[in-house]
Design a protein around this motif. Structure first.
Motif, PDB file in Angstrom:
ATOM      1  N   GLY A 243     -24.983  30.249 -12.381  1.00  0.00           N
ATOM      2  CA  GLY A 243     -25.552  30.056 -13.717  1.00  0.00           C
ATOM      3  C   GLY A 243     -24.572  30.440 -14.816  1.00  0.00           C
ATOM      4  N   THR A 244     -23.779  31.474 -14.563  1.00  0.00           N
ATOM      5  CA  THR A 244     -22.753  31.876 -15.534  1.00  0.00           C
ATOM      6  C   THR A 244     -21.773  30.741 -15.778  1.00  0.00           C
ATOM      7  N   ALA A 245     -21.314  30.123 -14.693  1.00  0.00           N
ATOM      8  CA  ALA A 245     -20.370  29.017 -14.828  1.00  0.00           C
ATOM      9  C   ALA A 245     -21.026  27.813 -15.487  1.00  0.00           C
ATOM     10  N   PHE A 246     -22.278  27.529 -15.115  1.00  0.00           N
ATOM     11  CA  PHE A 246     -22.981  26.375 -15.690  1.00  0.00           C
ATOM     12  C   PHE A 246     -23.174  26.547 -17.194  1.00  0.00           C
ATOM     13  N   GLY A 247     -23.592  27.738 -17.619  1.00  0.00           N
ATOM     14  CA  GLY A 247     -23.759  27.980 -19.047  1.00  0.00           C
ATOM     15  C   GLY A 247     -22.452  27.886 -19.806  1.00  0.00           C
ATOM     16  N   ALA A 248     -21.386  28.422 -19.206  1.00  0.00           N
ATOM     17  CA  ALA A 248     -20.088  28.435 -19.885  1.00  0.00           C
ATOM     18  C   ALA A 248     -19.534  27.030 -20.073  1.00  0.00           C
ATOM     19  N   ILE A 249     -19.611  26.189 -19.038  1.00  0.00           N
ATOM     20  CA  ILE A 249     -19.025  24.858 -19.173  1.00  0.00           C
ATOM     21  C   ILE A 249     -19.839  24.006 -20.139  1.00  0.00           C
ATOM     22  N   ASN A 250     -21.142  24.236 -20.218  1.00  0.00           N
ATOM     23  CA  ASN A 250     -21.952  23.466 -21.157  1.00  0.00           C
ATOM     24  C   ASN A 250     -21.644  23.836 -22.601  1.00  0.00           C
ATOM     25  N   VAL A 251     -21.533  25.111 -22.891  1.00  0.00           N
ATOM     26  CA  VAL A 251     -21.239  25.523 -24.267  1.00  0.00           C
ATOM     27  C   VAL A 251     -19.811  25.142 -24.652  1.00  0.00           C
ATOM     28  N   ALA A 252     -18.846  25.470 -23.785  1.00  0.00           N
ATOM     29  CA  ALA A 252     -17.447  25.173 -24.107  1.00  0.00           C
ATOM     30  C   ALA A 252     -17.206  23.668 -24.163  1.00  0.00           C
TER      31      ALA A 252
END
Length: 420
Positions: free
Chosen positions: A130-139
């Motif tokens: 989830g950390t990676a999923f949230g990060a790639i969506n925002v960035a």
């Protein structure tokens, strides 16, 4: 300037550049757009690969529907926390390096759930995912906003279409291998392929800095880039309320995206007794419909306008999800997933773009956080409701919230048109 270039400059103001430097800038922007599109597709591809193996991992861990819902909360918690921090990371290191790092982490972390043998461990590894999923969506969305502004053309739907296309391909591939490979082998191969894709596309993003702020001509072309211009109003009072309502509309519809991503396969297998391969087609046809809807989104907006498009989209999704959740056969359920995907396709891009037009980057951030919150909370809510009622009954909440989004958009139609 040759006649064809003059015509292009008139029709597409944001592309008007002169001299060798302008041509080099055009090439750079095209390369950035292609690389960023790959990262959006990678996001959907990897996420869908995890989605189609949820039934196998549920059996592997022996989790009940509610226990699985709690474990899925790891994706939500990791995503929400990361969304609050990724903006600062992008400001410090740049949108492009953070996008590349998040894409690599997403690919690596997808292999972890296949090695969990309890709901507790599954929740812990999903926190990383989830950390990676949230990060790639925002960035990725932040990088896309910069690129749309530099291009001066409203191409944001094309990036979201790439996410949906990646999801369709990931779900389709997962369906083909579901009966042949274990979840560990499937997700391990997916991780390796994802890392190769991230490395190849990441070279372009890392080699090019973020585009410069748009010129006045580019801002006049419309799209999310307008938010950086003088037309964006301070986010307070009425503007703040409108942005929050737009975020609420996004939340109501992304709730359905998240719910279908994690529960459509299980619904077909457990409620309608579909085979593993056919069950995987549930998310695949939904993602295909989302892709088609987003690729045709610009034409639909020109025909209907933003306010009517939001209302029609929510209403269509509500009708489709009622059919998908209550259908007595697999075929009718798949038709319902298609209708739902077409309805939901453009609601999120429209609301985020309108929030940006109203209040600039802060409007985009506020509406995006609410919107992605719906996507991350939907699977958890469905898990608990499935234990209390049934999975089919729980999925009707997707239709209810889509209807709420349609009614809200209709009530807000005057304000949406005014901000267009």
């Amino acid at each position: 300037m040759p006649p064809i270039n003059k015509l292009r400059a008139i029709l597409v103001p944001g592309q008007r550049r002169s001299g060798p430097g302008g041509q080099a800038a055009d090439v750079s922007l095209r390369q950035l757009r292609a690389a960023l599109t790959v990262f959006f597709a990678l996001d959907g591809f990897v996420f869908a690969g995890w989605v189609v193996r949820i039934p196998d991992i549920k059996d592997q861990t022996g989790a009940s529907a509610s226990a699985l819902g709690v474990a899925l909360l790891g994706v939500s918690a990791g995503g929400v926390v990361t969304m609050m921090l990724t903006g600062r990371l992008c400001q410090r290191f740049g949108n492009h390096p953070v996008t590349v790092a998040a894409g690599a982490l997403l690919a690596l972390s997808v292999v972890l759930p296949a090695h969990a043998h309890s709901a507790v461990v599954l929740g812990a590894v999903l926190l990383v995912f989830g950390t990676a999923f949230g990060a790639i969506n925002v960035a990725g969305n932040s990088a896309a906003v910069d690129l749309v502004a530099a291009l001066g053309r409203p191409v944001m739907p094309s990036f979201h279409a790439a996410f949906s296309l990646g999801g369709m391909l990931g779900a389709g591939l997962g369906g083909l291998v579901a009966g042949r490979l274990s979840a560990a082998w499937h997700l391990g191969l997916l991780a390796g392929l994802g890392l190769l894709i991230a490395a190849a596309a990441g070279r372009t993003l890392l080699a090019h800095p973020a585009p410069a702020p748009p010129r006045p001509a580019a801002r006049a072309a419309g799209g999310p880039g307008d938010a950086k211009g003088a037309g964006a109003r301070p986010m307070r009072g009425r503007v703040r309320r409108l942005v929050l309502v737009l975020g609420f509309i996004a939340l109501c519809t992304t709730y359905g995206e998240g719910a279908l991503a994690d529960w459509s396969t299980l619904h077909l297998r457990e409620s309608l007794e579909a085979s593993p391969g056919v069950a995987a087609a549930g998310y695949s046809v939904f993602a295909l419909a989302m892709t088609v809807g987003r690729l045709t989104g610009s034409a639909m907006l020109q025909r209907l306008g933003q306010a009517r498009a939001l209302t029609v989209g929510g209403t269509t999704a509500a009708a489709g999800m009622l059919l998908a959740s209550l259908a007595p056969t697999v075929g009718l359920a798949l038709v319902g997933f298609v209708i739902t995907g077409l309805g939901l396709a453009n609601v999120f891009p429209i609301t985020i773009g309108q929030a940006g037009a109203l209040a600039g980057p802060r409007g985009v951030a506020a509406a995006s956080t609410l919107g992605y919150g719906g996507m991350l909370m939907g699977p958890v809510a469905i898990g608990f409701l499935a234990d209390w009622f049934s999975l089919a009954g729980a999925l009707t909440t997707v239709a209810m919230l889509a209807a709420v989004a349609a009614v809200t958009a209709y009530a807000l139609r005057g304000a949406v048109q005014a901000g267009t």
